[in-house]
Scaffold this active site. Sequence first.
Site, PDB file in Angstrom:
ATOM      1  N   LYS A 203      18.149  -1.199  61.191  1.00 45.69           N
ATOM      2  CA  LYS A 203      17.628  -2.418  60.575  1.00 45.69           C
ATOM      3  C   LYS A 203      18.131  -2.483  59.142  1.00 45.69           C
ATOM      4  CE  LYS A 203      13.487  -4.940  59.298  1.00 45.69           C
ATOM      5  NZ  LYS A 203      12.057  -5.147  59.514  1.00 45.69           N
ATOM      6  N   ARG A 213       9.370 -14.053  56.664  1.00 44.41           N
ATOM      7  CA  ARG A 213       8.362 -13.658  55.673  1.00 44.41           C
ATOM      8  C   ARG A 213       7.454 -14.836  55.342  1.00 44.41           C
ATOM      9  NH1 ARG A 213      12.436  -9.757  52.081  1.00 44.41           N
ATOM     10  NH2 ARG A 213      12.862  -8.303  53.795  1.00 44.41           N
ATOM     11  N   LYS A 226      13.382  -4.386  49.916  1.00 39.37           N
ATOM     12  CA  LYS A 226      13.060  -3.316  50.863  1.00 39.37           C
ATOM     13  C   LYS A 226      14.215  -2.322  50.999  1.00 39.37           C
ATOM     14  CE  LYS A 226       9.754  -6.210  53.441  1.00 39.37           C
ATOM     15  NZ  LYS A 226       9.207  -6.562  54.774  1.00 39.37           N
ATOM     16  N   LYS A 257      19.406  -5.048  64.011  1.00 36.19           N
ATOM     17  CA  LYS A 257      18.820  -6.219  63.362  1.00 36.19           C
ATOM     18  C   LYS A 257      19.363  -6.363  61.954  1.00 36.19           C
ATOM     19  CE  LYS A 257      14.357  -7.772  61.762  1.00 36.19           C
ATOM     20  NZ  LYS A 257      13.000  -7.431  61.532  1.00 36.19           N
ATOM     21  N   SER A 283      15.205 -14.725  61.914  1.00 36.46           N
ATOM     22  CA  SER A 283      14.770 -16.057  61.496  1.00 36.46           C
ATOM     23  C   SER A 283      15.854 -16.823  60.738  1.00 36.46           C
ATOM     24  CB  SER A 283      13.508 -15.922  60.647  1.00 36.46           C
ATOM     25  OG  SER A 283      13.727 -15.059  59.544  1.00 36.46           O
ATOM     26  N   TYR A 322      14.270 -16.808  68.524  1.00 38.39           N
ATOM     27  CA  TYR A 322      13.308 -17.912  68.433  1.00 38.39           C
ATOM     28  C   TYR A 322      13.719 -19.088  69.319  1.00 38.39           C
ATOM     29  CZ  TYR A 322      11.753 -15.051  64.601  1.00 38.39           C
ATOM     30  OH  TYR A 322      11.313 -13.976  63.868  1.00 38.39           O
TER      31      TYR A 322
HETATM   32  C1  PBG Z   1       8.666  -6.627  59.265  1.00 37.82           C
HETATM   33  C2  PBG Z   1       9.661  -7.422  60.021  1.00 37.82           C
HETATM   34  C3  PBG Z   1      10.601  -8.305  59.487  1.00 37.82           C
HETATM   35  C4  PBG Z   1      11.208  -8.925  60.569  1.00 37.82           C
HETATM   36  C5  PBG Z   1      10.656  -8.371  61.729  1.00 37.82           C
HETATM   37  N1  PBG Z   1       9.705  -7.431  61.367  1.00 37.82           N
HETATM   38  C6  PBG Z   1      10.885  -8.702  58.092  1.00 37.82           C
HETATM   39  C7  PBG Z   1      11.218  -7.722  57.086  1.00 37.82           C
HETATM   40  O1  PBG Z   1      11.601  -6.592  57.373  1.00 37.82           O
HETATM   41  O2  PBG Z   1      11.090  -8.092  55.924  1.00 37.82           O
HETATM   42  C8  PBG Z   1      12.251  -9.998  60.458  1.00 37.82           C
HETATM   43  C9  PBG Z   1      12.395 -10.913  61.618  1.00 37.82           C
HETATM   44  C10 PBG Z   1      13.060 -12.199  61.327  1.00 37.82           C
HETATM   45  O3  PBG Z   1      13.573 -12.459  60.217  1.00 37.82           O
HETATM   46  O4  PBG Z   1      13.091 -13.018  62.249  1.00 37.82           O
HETATM   47  N2  PBG Z   1       8.848  -5.310  59.114  1.00 37.82           N
END
Ligand code: PBG
Length: 333
Positions: A203, A213, A226, A257, A283, A322
């Site tokens: 990730k 978010r 992060k 991801k 997203s 989505y």
């Molecule tokens: C949280 C999480 C995130 C997503 C899935 N789980 C966001 C992040 O790490 O800030 C992102 C999914 C998306 O953008 O569709 N840990």
Amino acid sequence: MSFTPAAYPAIRLRRTRASTWSRAMHAEHRLSPADLIWPLFVTEGKQVEEPIKSLPGVSRWSVDRIVERAREGVDAGIPCLALFPNTQPDRRSDDGVEALNPDNLMCRAIRAIKDAGLDVGLLTDVALDPYTAHGQDGLIDEAGYVVNDATVDALVGQALNQAAAGADIIAPSDMMDGRIGAIREALEQEGHANVQIMAYAAKYASAFYGPFRDAVGSGGLLKGNKKSYQMDPANMGEALREVALDIAEGADSVMVKPGLPYLDVVARVKDSFNIPVFAYQVSGEYAMIEAAVAVGAGEREALVLETLMSFKRAGCTGVLTYHALDAARLMAR
Ligand code: PBG
């Protein structure tokens, strides 16, 4: 007699592409609704739909209406739903302890879908960001650093809480070191031997998570970034190490991801490890496609199906998207 390599005109690669039937017959990959995992956002209340501005076409739904969405997904052939809660602000705290509440929004949504008797898998995200007042995925020290081992303890509690509510697949998205092994061990000990783990293994610290978010209400809370736990987009070798570790710790499947900008990672992971690989078309990727459609830069159905096919070609077993409901309905036509 000298060897002449076969070439034009004996070989014309356009021959097999010349008709619809022939293209169908020679297709190397096929899309089906079973390839899709549909992320859904849950919110408090009854009969509530809250559209998410940065994710046009996607809403948060109250628990009663999430059950309706789940039924639609099942009817369209989608095998699995990914649930994300938009926790009320007054239930967020620095330690994110609401994640451990057996009656939190997530657990109520899990139980409602299971009580409806739907034959659908529920994948639940493990990370503290929907519950923390600071928007980070874990517990922070005075300097704001997300501490690893104490966070892992909290994540184990969160995972057990979700499993007890009926989650089928625990999906840790937090990127702490050692969390897969710790969660696997706890699941075994607490009688959840058949609960799967899909590790968000590779990730990346991505700019594509913004609308998500917003959807879970953590965006406005997050200070900083992060990057001390999510991966550097520059790195491939590190992704392979992350995947290897998560497999060794007991992951049943792994995730890459975001999706489209990281298809090379998907392909390398698939080639390197004999394990199901999923991608999360996140997203920001969804929003990009919708924005392109809104300005007339492309045709929605074609963009959706082409991008989903690219995941299959790269080696994905399935995709979190989505667009899942629309895509599943298109595939069924
Ligand atoms: C949280 C999480 C995130 C997503 C899935 N789980 C966001 C992040 O790490 O800030 C992102 C999914 C998306 O953008 O569709 N840990």
